[in-house]
Design a protein around this motif. Structure first.
Motif, short mmCIF file in Angstrom:
data_model
loop_
_atom_site.label_atom_id
_atom_site.label_comp_id
_atom_site.label_asym_id
_atom_site.label_seq_id
_atom_site.Cartn_x
_atom_site.Cartn_y
_atom_site.Cartn_z
N PHE A 227 -5.05 84.30 35.56
CA PHE A 227 -5.68 83.19 35.98
C PHE A 227 -6.16 83.18 37.28
N THR A 228 -5.22 84.13 38.08
CA THR A 228 -5.63 84.10 39.58
C THR A 228 -6.68 85.12 39.67
N VAL A 229 -6.61 86.18 38.79
CA VAL A 229 -7.81 87.19 39.13
C VAL A 229 -9.33 86.54 38.40
N ALA A 230 -9.14 85.73 37.37
CA ALA A 230 -10.18 85.03 37.04
C ALA A 230 -10.79 84.01 37.96
N THR A 231 -9.99 83.64 38.65
CA THR A 231 -10.55 82.60 39.64
C THR A 231 -11.04 83.14 40.86
N GLN A 232 -10.77 84.47 41.33
CA GLN A 232 -11.16 85.12 42.47
C GLN A 232 -12.52 85.49 41.65
N MET A 233 -12.81 85.97 40.62
CA MET A 233 -13.95 86.70 40.25
C MET A 233 -15.12 85.62 40.07
N ALA A 234 -14.77 84.27 39.70
CA ALA A 234 -15.48 83.10 39.64
C ALA A 234 -16.04 82.96 41.08
N ALA A 235 -15.14 82.68 41.80
CA ALA A 235 -15.40 82.24 43.13
C ALA A 235 -16.28 83.19 43.86
#
Lengths: 785, 156
Positions: free
Chosen positions: A495-503
């Motif tokens: 979830f953290t990595v997904a958040t970073q990529m989207a941002a």
């Protein structure tokens, strides 16, 4: 909480060690796991009657006495299993129909108003068995005349890349025939031949398997489950019950540890079949810790016969391997582990002549499943020890031997695939240097011996060629973003990595992104499974596409508003800016309500929602006879671990002083999370190497508790773990990233074994390296001397 | 089965309950009071996921009968933050990535709170010893130990 939000402020969050987005929920007790959900007074409890025999025919099942017990609402038997279920090979019923194949196989189920009544009712179910001779060893299982576990093997539905042998216990046979191994032996100056064994181990997630199923009055199913594979569960259960995928909804809260055991279908199937008997009532199925040891997937046992030959200059010429996998009663993933171990059987080495046979053998043991590394920790146990033995015979330094033979970008690997650029050599150099390879260090006491060892590894995601991911991003009124994904957070930080990529792709601050969790197959975008260390790469690509789609829509709307070219515009820090006009507008002014057109001509735009998907399109099959093909896997992650340890010769105890762990992750999206995976993998690997073994006697687990099945505690960890990140980019990975979740588990055990051999001059060929086993090996060596 | 009337404090709130003799504190918390931060990992006192404070002492709540808590103060992970302020241990676990799947985290935080309350400056060895009864399958413990040390340093 200031510290948390401060750490979220970065120009681009890619490559930054931002704090985990789920950490606050998890330290406050707010994070909800399946068993935390409240279902109210209607909740019923399911319990399963399990086979006490490893192999038997079911002659009769009588649930009438159980049904008569007050508080019991219903019971199920094999007759309630509609059709076979299985991921790659549909070889089992959810409740056994005619035959049981392991101790713990579900025979019947009861549904009651409390757990204790359900337990009591289970004891009232009468089952009559005709006991059959069991298969308790894969070498026994492959012999002609061995008792057959699956006489109907030829009738089962099977994936086209799996090759079962009807009339035998072989659920899959994978072959590699490359070059001419027999001719090559005569050119070798050194040949080493050795057998290695790996016992069954248990995943031991701290949260046991749990599922709650509810079937409504119209027949639709909701399943809440601790799951790595909500979509695969929906699909497999739909197929087994002859239902539409649309009529099954899987809701998957946080997973309290998976490591592969919560992929595919296990306890969920029993919950669904039981819930069908009591429409309107949720039915909870939760394994006790003891049941978890008996009935959950286990890591398959392995017998590996290996032979390697090399020239005097150190060049490896040939390798011959036979793998006999102790697959257990059914295979779920086992058949594909067999395949993956075959096409990875050389380890990350350049070897021109290869002969490999990998057999998936049914036994009357617990069901083999995938466990962190999908066969790779098991096969590298032998590969990396025999490579050390060859180097010893050659009198060659083990680092130099590996640097000479390890795969590099452009090399052809065992299946004939051209290797993409990899940083394996760099990993070897850095890991060995980190423990001062080549420098002798004294032991801390006269009765202790110190040694250093290393092991290298490779692993590809083992999955169907067309396993896909999808994602969506949806803007809210204040320009915060709901990010829809179907991949699970099982602790690995997805979830953290997904958040970073989207941002990063959208150009908004990190804390504007909110994962739409829990994953819910009714609302979340499709994701094949959270397995194979594939999310950062595969789901990451889908997220980037979804965010780019949304970004394009935004730029088009604002460009029209400003009467500019969208190519002159960008989104930075939550606002759209123009490099040309230097105009700027906050996203919140336009992402939901759009923008007015000039001269009161109406409005343009609308609520922004972007979508994306990803599926590898370049995977080809492997030849059935030779195991050769263009590109059978998407990529390999490679790495090296180097261990510096001490052994107490009086107790046989291994003390890990330093473990250096270097992996080529392509690009570390979140370096701290990558290091956390390395540390966790080292300790889990060391735990299996030194402590763990599910002891099976006549098919019955002998140590089904934490007292008797020890896993590493806080006092068992290495004094120092040195995580090293190597970054050679993956051409189709987001920012060059590839997976690393499983990999640090893979080389740990053989690296420790090699260091033990360096310290003592004795080789342990079967895991685990318990103090007793090490002590006896020392004694044996002294006896020989 | 006989039932018993008990009264006790959970995270500072006065509660009363009528509980059967064989109900554990863990079941009372999770299934009667819906305080679910405390986790069920083994039911036999081996994994530590269910650790809570009982009169400031860490206990495995799966091994404590509900009747035994009559008149006591119970603190669960939900009670660590005070007035909206996280406990320094919670802050440190976030900063040091002492969390992965998070299932063992509540029990470990409670065990660590008990440690720091009796020994405000523990050595690494003492931290490891205090966590012997709390299993974690994900993190490899290193960051958990780092986090506890950091919390101790900031006076937690």
């Amino acid at each position: 909480m200031d510290a948390v939000s401060k750490s979220h402020v970065f120009p681009s969050p890619i490559g930054e060690s931002v704090t985990r987005v789920d950490a606050l929920e998890k330290v406050t007790g707010e994070a909800k796991f399946t068993d935390d959900l409240q279902f109210g007074a209607g909740l019923l409890y399911g319990q399963v009657v399990r086979s006490p025999h490893p192999h038997a025919i079911i002659k009769r099942v009588d649930v009438s006495r159980a049904l008569a017990l007050p508080g019991v609402r219903a019971a199920v038997t094999g007759e309630d299993s509609d059709d076979h279920i299985g991921l790659y090979l549909k070889d089992r019923y959810i409740f056994c129909r005619d035959r049981v194949r392991f101790v713990g196989d579900p025979v019947a189920g009861v549904i009651a108003v409390s757990e204790s009544i359900a337990d009591e009712a289970c004891r009232l179910v009468e089952v009559e068995y005709e006991v059959l001779e069991p298969v308790l060893d894969p070498l026994q299982g492959v012999q002609e005349g061995a008792p057959l576990l699956h006489p109907d093997l030829g009738e089962y539905v099977v994936a086209d890349f799996i090759d079962p042998k009807p009339g035998t216990n072989i659920a899959n046979h994978f072959k590699v025939r490359k070059g001419d191994v027999e001719a090559a032996w005569s050119k070798c100056d050194v040949i080493v031949e050795c057998d290695f064994r790996v016992p069954h181990v248990q995943h031991v997630p701290l949260e046991t398997h749990v599922a709650v199923a509810r079937v409504d009055q119209t027949g639709k199913i909701i399943l809440w489950s601790s799951s790595q594979s909500p979509f695969a569960q929906r699909n497999l259960i739909a197929e087994a019950l002859n239902m539409s995928q649309s009529d099954i909804r899987v809701i998957a809260p946080y997973v309290g540890g998976g490591f592969g055991s919560k992929a595919g279908v296990s306890v969920e199937g029993t919950a669904v079949v039981m819930a069908r008997k009591v429409p309107g009532h949720p039915v909870k199925m939760r394994l006790t810790r003891e049941e978890e040891f008996y009935c959950a997937f286990v890591r398959q046992g392995l017998i590996a016969r290996t032979k390697v030959g090399a020239k005097s200059d150190g060049e490896i010429l040939a390798m011959k391997t036979e793998y006999y996998w102790d697959a257990g009663a059914y295979t779920e993933y086992g058949v594909n582990i067999t395949r993956a171990s075959g096409y990875s059987s050389t380890g990350p080495y350049r070897i021109p002549n290869v002969h490999a046979d990998s057999y998936c053998v049914y036994t009357n043991h617990p069901v083999g499943g995938p466990m962190r590394g999908f066969g790779m920790p098991e096969i590298h146990w032998g590969i990396e020890q025999i490579m050390d033995m060859v180097a010893d015979e050659l009198g060659m330094d083990k680092v130099a031997f590996r640097l000479k033979n390890c795969l590099r970008g452009g090399d052809k690997n065992v299946t004939g695939m051209t290797m993409h650029p990899i940083g394996l050599a760099e990993c070897i150099e850095k890991a060995s240097k980190a423990i001062n390879w080549g420098e002798k260090a004294p032991a801390s006491a006269p009765h202790k011996r110190r040694g250093k060892g290393l092991a290298i590894m490779w692993k590809a995601p083992a999955m169907p060629p067309n396993a896909g991911s999808s994602a969506w991003v949806r803007f809210n009124e204040d320009a915060t973003v709901s990010l829809g994904i179907g991949g699970q957070e099982i602790g690995q930080g997805s979830f953290t990595v997904a958040t970073q990529m989207a941002a990063a792709t959208l150009g908004v601050p990190l804390d504007w992104i909110h994962i739409s969790a829990p994953v819910d197959t009714k609302y979340s975008p499709y994701e094949w499974q959270t397995v194979a260390s594939r999310l950062t790469w595969s789901m990451g690509n889908a997220i980037v596409q979804a965010a780019e789609d949304a970004r394009r829509q935004i730029l088009d709307i604002v460009a029209a508003y400003w009467d500019e070219d969208p190519n002159d515009l960008d989104v930075k820090d939550g606002q759209v800016i123009s490099f040309k006009s230097e105009n700027a507008i906050p996203l919140k002014d336009m992402v939901v309500y759009g923008l007015p057109l000039p001269d009161d001509q109406g409005w343009h735009g609308g609520p922004i929602i972007g979508h994306g998907n990803f599926m590898p399109t370049y995977i080809t099959s492997l030849d059935n006879e030779t195991g050769q093909g263009q590109r059978a896997v998407v990529h390999y992650t490679t790495g090296c671990q180097a261990v510096d340890l001490e052994v107490d010769t009086e107790t046989g105890q291994i003390h890990l002083l330093r473990v250096a762990s270097a992996f080529d992750v392509g690009k570390a999206i979140n370096p701290d999370q990558v290091r956390a995976q390395m540390e966790g993998g080292v300790v889990q690997g060391a735990s299996t190497a030194i402590l763990e073994c599910l002891q099976l006697k006549d098919g019955v687990p002998q140590n089904p508790s934490f007292t008797d099945y020890r896993i590493a505690t806080s006092v068992d960890i290495p004094d120092e773990i040195i995580p090293i990140i190597v970054e050679v980019p993956q051409d189709d990975g987001p920012w060059g990233a590839r997976g690393v979740g499983e990999h640090p588990m893979v080389p740990t055990a053989p690296a420790i074994a090699n260091a033990v051999a360096a310290a003592l001059g004795v080789r342990i060929l079967e895991m685990p390296m318990t103090p007793e086993k090490v002590f006896l090996a020392i004694q044996e060596k002294l006896g020989e001397a | 089965m006989a039932t018993h009337k008990i009264s006790f404090n959970v995270n500072g709130i006065r509660e009363t309950a009528e509980v059967p003799s064989n109900m554990t504190l863990l079941t009372l918390l999770r299934e009667r009071l819906a305080i679910t931060g405390t986790k069920r990992g083994c039911d036999t006192g081996e994994c530590g996921a269910c650790t809570v404070l009982m009169n400031a002492e860490p206990v495995n709540s799966c091994l404590v009968l509900a009747v035994e808590i009559d008149g006591t103060d119970i603190v669960t992970v939900e009670g660590l933050a005070q007035d909206g302020q996280l406990d320094p241990l919670q802050e440190a676990f976030i900063q040091h990535t002492g969390v992965q799947c998070g299932f063992c985290t509540p029990g470990i935080l409670i065990a660590a709170r008990a440690l720091l309350d009796r020994n405000s400056k523990p050595s690494r060895r003492e931290i490891k010893d205090a966590l012997r009864g709390n299993l974690c399958r994900c993190t490899g413990y290193t960051r958990i130990i780092d986090a506890i040390q950091e919390a101790a340093e900031v006076g937690g």
